[in-house]
Design a protein around this motif. Sequence first.
Motif, mmCIF file in Angstrom:
data_model
loop_
_atom_site.group_PDB
_atom_site.id
_atom_site.type_symbol
_atom_site.label_atom_id
_atom_site.label_comp_id
_atom_site.label_asym_id
_atom_site.label_seq_id
_atom_site.Cartn_x
_atom_site.Cartn_y
_atom_site.Cartn_z
ATOM 1 N N ASP A 127 0.816 -1.206 0.114
ATOM 2 C CA ASP A 127 -0.010 0.006 -0.111
ATOM 3 C C ASP A 127 0.786 1.101 0.003
ATOM 4 O OD1 ASP A 127 -2.130 -1.847 0.235
ATOM 5 O OD2 ASP A 127 -2.806 -1.247 2.327
ATOM 6 N N VAL A 128 0.297 2.386 -0.110
ATOM 7 C CA VAL A 128 0.933 3.662 -0.375
ATOM 8 C C VAL A 128 0.067 4.506 0.692
ATOM 9 C CG1 VAL A 128 1.670 5.669 -1.483
ATOM 10 C CG2 VAL A 128 2.153 3.596 -2.520
ATOM 11 N N ILE A 129 0.775 5.091 1.809
ATOM 12 C CA ILE A 129 0.029 6.285 2.465
ATOM 13 C C ILE A 129 0.678 7.630 2.304
ATOM 14 C CG2 ILE A 129 -0.497 6.839 4.996
ATOM 15 C CD1 ILE A 129 0.200 4.095 5.943
ATOM 16 N N VAL A 130 -0.417 8.565 1.840
ATOM 17 C CA VAL A 130 0.125 9.740 1.655
ATOM 18 C C VAL A 130 -0.140 10.762 2.721
ATOM 19 C CG1 VAL A 130 -0.239 11.948 0.177
ATOM 20 C CG2 VAL A 130 -0.446 9.281 -0.888
ATOM 21 N N SER A 131 0.836 11.158 3.366
ATOM 22 C CA SER A 131 0.706 11.810 4.746
ATOM 23 C C SER A 131 1.289 13.099 4.857
ATOM 24 C CB SER A 131 1.621 10.891 5.965
ATOM 25 O OG SER A 131 1.582 11.473 7.379
ATOM 26 N N ASP A 132 0.414 14.173 5.498
ATOM 27 C CA ASP A 132 1.057 15.546 5.441
ATOM 28 C C ASP A 132 2.295 15.698 6.371
ATOM 29 O OD1 ASP A 132 0.961 18.110 6.922
ATOM 30 O OD2 ASP A 132 -0.509 18.372 5.141
ATOM 31 N N ALA A 133 3.164 16.466 6.123
ATOM 32 C CA ALA A 133 4.487 16.573 6.484
ATOM 33 C C ALA A 133 4.308 17.078 7.983
ATOM 34 C CB ALA A 133 5.417 17.713 5.845
ATOM 35 N N LEU A 134 3.198 17.707 8.420
ATOM 36 C CA LEU A 134 2.950 17.907 9.804
ATOM 37 C C LEU A 134 2.018 17.077 10.720
ATOM 38 C CD1 LEU A 134 3.293 21.869 9.501
ATOM 39 C CD2 LEU A 134 5.225 20.283 9.994
ATOM 40 N N ASN A 135 1.828 15.992 10.142
ATOM 41 C CA ASN A 135 1.086 15.127 10.792
ATOM 42 C C ASN A 135 1.621 14.876 12.256
ATOM 43 O OD1 ASN A 135 -1.445 14.906 9.180
ATOM 44 N ND2 ASN A 135 -0.624 12.959 8.055
ATOM 45 N N HIS A 136 0.626 14.528 13.238
ATOM 46 C CA HIS A 136 0.901 14.170 14.555
ATOM 47 C C HIS A 136 2.041 12.829 14.527
ATOM 48 C CE1 HIS A 136 0.414 12.732 18.917
ATOM 49 N NE2 HIS A 136 0.416 14.205 18.961
ATOM 50 N N ALA A 137 2.837 12.820 15.654
ATOM 51 C CA ALA A 137 3.639 11.735 15.769
ATOM 52 C C ALA A 137 3.020 10.294 15.932
ATOM 53 C CB ALA A 137 4.449 11.936 17.221
ATOM 54 N N SER A 138 1.816 10.308 16.399
ATOM 55 C CA SER A 138 1.036 9.137 16.498
ATOM 56 C C SER A 138 0.653 8.549 14.939
ATOM 57 C CB SER A 138 -0.233 9.303 17.100
ATOM 58 O OG SER A 138 -1.275 10.184 16.678
ATOM 59 N N ILE A 139 0.424 9.461 14.039
ATOM 60 C CA ILE A 139 0.198 8.954 12.736
ATOM 61 C C ILE A 139 1.404 8.672 12.151
ATOM 62 C CG2 ILE A 139 -0.340 10.181 10.371
ATOM 63 C CD1 ILE A 139 -2.212 12.230 11.915
ATOM 64 N N ILE A 140 2.409 9.423 12.192
ATOM 65 C CA ILE A 140 3.805 8.942 11.896
ATOM 66 C C ILE A 140 4.197 7.516 12.341
ATOM 67 C CG2 ILE A 140 6.338 9.570 11.686
ATOM 68 C CD1 ILE A 140 5.397 12.418 12.099
ATOM 69 N N ASP A 141 4.001 7.310 13.436
ATOM 70 C CA ASP A 141 4.180 6.153 14.118
ATOM 71 C C ASP A 141 3.484 4.937 13.358
ATOM 72 O OD1 ASP A 141 6.310 7.189 15.384
ATOM 73 O OD2 ASP A 141 5.569 7.264 17.382
ATOM 74 N N GLY A 142 2.155 5.147 13.227
ATOM 75 C CA GLY A 142 1.173 4.382 12.690
ATOM 76 C C GLY A 142 1.577 3.874 11.077
ATOM 77 N N CYS A 143 1.787 5.058 10.645
ATOM 78 C CA CYS A 143 2.253 4.717 9.231
ATOM 79 C C CYS A 143 3.574 3.914 9.032
ATOM 80 C CB CYS A 143 2.822 6.079 8.485
ATOM 81 S SG CYS A 143 1.417 7.043 8.013
ATOM 82 N N ARG A 144 4.786 4.205 10.097
ATOM 83 C CA ARG A 144 5.848 3.350 9.968
ATOM 84 C C ARG A 144 5.328 1.773 10.409
ATOM 85 N NH1 ARG A 144 9.276 7.691 13.494
ATOM 86 N NH2 ARG A 144 10.238 8.873 11.766
ATOM 87 N N LEU A 145 4.415 1.627 11.457
ATOM 88 C CA LEU A 145 4.361 0.221 12.020
ATOM 89 C C LEU A 145 3.407 -0.577 10.824
ATOM 90 C CD1 LEU A 145 3.392 0.915 15.633
ATOM 91 C CD2 LEU A 145 5.304 -0.533 14.650
ATOM 92 N N SER A 146 2.888 0.197 9.964
ATOM 93 C CA SER A 146 2.013 -0.501 8.802
ATOM 94 C C SER A 146 2.837 -1.284 7.781
ATOM 95 C CB SER A 146 1.104 0.498 8.176
ATOM 96 O OG SER A 146 1.959 1.197 7.433
ATOM 97 N N ARG A 147 4.033 -0.892 7.793
ATOM 98 C CA ARG A 147 5.107 -1.271 6.726
ATOM 99 C C ARG A 147 4.675 -0.924 5.382
ATOM 100 N NH1 ARG A 147 6.007 -7.195 7.628
ATOM 101 N NH2 ARG A 147 3.956 -7.204 8.368
ATOM 102 N N ALA A 148 3.538 -0.147 5.074
ATOM 103 C CA ALA A 148 3.408 0.360 3.660
ATOM 104 C C ALA A 148 4.491 1.421 3.426
ATOM 105 C CB ALA A 148 1.868 1.087 3.876
ATOM 106 N N ALA A 149 4.316 1.689 2.016
ATOM 107 C CA ALA A 149 5.332 2.920 1.578
ATOM 108 C C ALA A 149 4.417 4.184 2.118
ATOM 109 C CB ALA A 149 5.409 2.715 0.115
ATOM 110 N N VAL A 150 5.356 5.033 2.382
ATOM 111 C CA VAL A 150 4.825 6.386 2.944
ATOM 112 C C VAL A 150 5.288 7.364 2.224
ATOM 113 C CG1 VAL A 150 4.314 7.922 4.899
ATOM 114 C CG2 VAL A 150 4.569 5.447 5.349
ATOM 115 N N GLU A 151 4.593 8.190 1.438
ATOM 116 C CA GLU A 151 4.769 9.664 0.656
ATOM 117 C C GLU A 151 4.523 10.475 1.756
ATOM 118 O OE1 GLU A 151 5.772 10.386 -2.157
ATOM 119 O OE2 GLU A 151 5.594 8.687 -3.509
ATOM 120 N N VAL A 152 5.566 11.314 2.010
ATOM 121 C CA VAL A 152 5.457 12.442 3.023
ATOM 122 C C VAL A 152 5.182 13.501 2.100
ATOM 123 C CG1 VAL A 152 5.994 13.886 4.949
ATOM 124 C CG2 VAL A 152 6.473 11.443 4.950
#
Length: 388
Positions: A127-152
């Motif tokens: 999967d790919v998660i598109v995440s805003d650069a200023l999203n909260h740390a909890s969102i950042i950590d959730g993205c990392r734990l998902s092991r999906a590709a993350v586009e900041v």
Amino acid sequence: MPSTVDDLVRIPSLSPDGPGALRHLQDELSELERAGLLRTPAVASAPAGMLVLCSNDYLGYADLPWSPGGDAASGAGASRLVSGTHEAHLMAERELASWLGTESALLFSSGYAANVGTLAALARPGDVIVSDALNHASIIDGCRLSRAAVEVVRHCDLPSVEEALVRAAGARRRWVVTESLFSMDGDTPDLRALRALCDRHDAALIVDEAHALGVCGPRGAGLCAATGVRPDVFVGTLGKSLGLHGAFVAGSSTLRTYLWNRARSFVFSTGISPMLALATVDRVRRAAADDAGRARLAMVTAQLRSGLRSLGARLLPASSGPILPWILESPAAAVEMSQRLAREGILVQAIRPPTVPAGTSRLRITSSASLSEADVERALAGFREAVR
């Protein structure tokens, strides 16, 4: 326990010694101190008489007394999947879903647990998660734990989101995640445009409404409700405008069942207190009916914003709502201003990297409907003295 302003702002000196196996931790703490980034425990609560302008208690509910009545248990006793589900949990979840106009909701122990558990459960490798650069740390950590590709992507930048979604066309699934009212900058994305982009590119929209819930929209139902946007996943907290503790995820009944089975931060945590769940029912009903509180909050915020600007405070121009970020030159400048304000009887904490990007250290000033006219005048007088 520290009980004076001096105790509140004092930074304890670091001991040169430490336990053998962990001696490197002392070196790292010393580096943080030299960079002006060391955080130290504050007092349990502000000293008596101190004006707090840095909490998230936007409607002033945190100090409200509440009596549960009935025979609600103080503890759930187990994970919700085992024997920890009480009728109070189901009542709270129904009340939250009704407030937001969703099919269902699911309680989590904290906003951090809600974001980490939900993102890690929904997104997967491929999967790919598109995440805003200023999203909260909890969102950042959730993205990392998902092991999906993350586009900041650049903050609140729609072209960046669309470019990322175009690049992700071949992904297994696409997700776009954003806050509706950003916790540190106090600004908002174009939720309607994000919804349209997600629909065009077959992506799911996840919106964290932590700081907008209770404050914005019809009946305080948030910025999605204010803009007529229905996210696929709605994340909210109980610990800000509702003045309690905990969080929830709202959406379809299918989403709730999936998270019940797959969100590890939910599955492997004891359920929140049933008494807290009953209090949630009360606070949701109160917040939904509290248009007067929201009007009061808007007025107090406008007074603080106007007064701070007249003093030359460098407020972020796009900030709105009860979050007023005052950008200062450096971490040291932010800490010094926080200490000056403390000596004036005003508690506003310095926010420094890595919580915010380098070069944007700030005072994160927040308003509350509970502030009286005298409080606002006292606050502005204190700021006036601090900037001299």
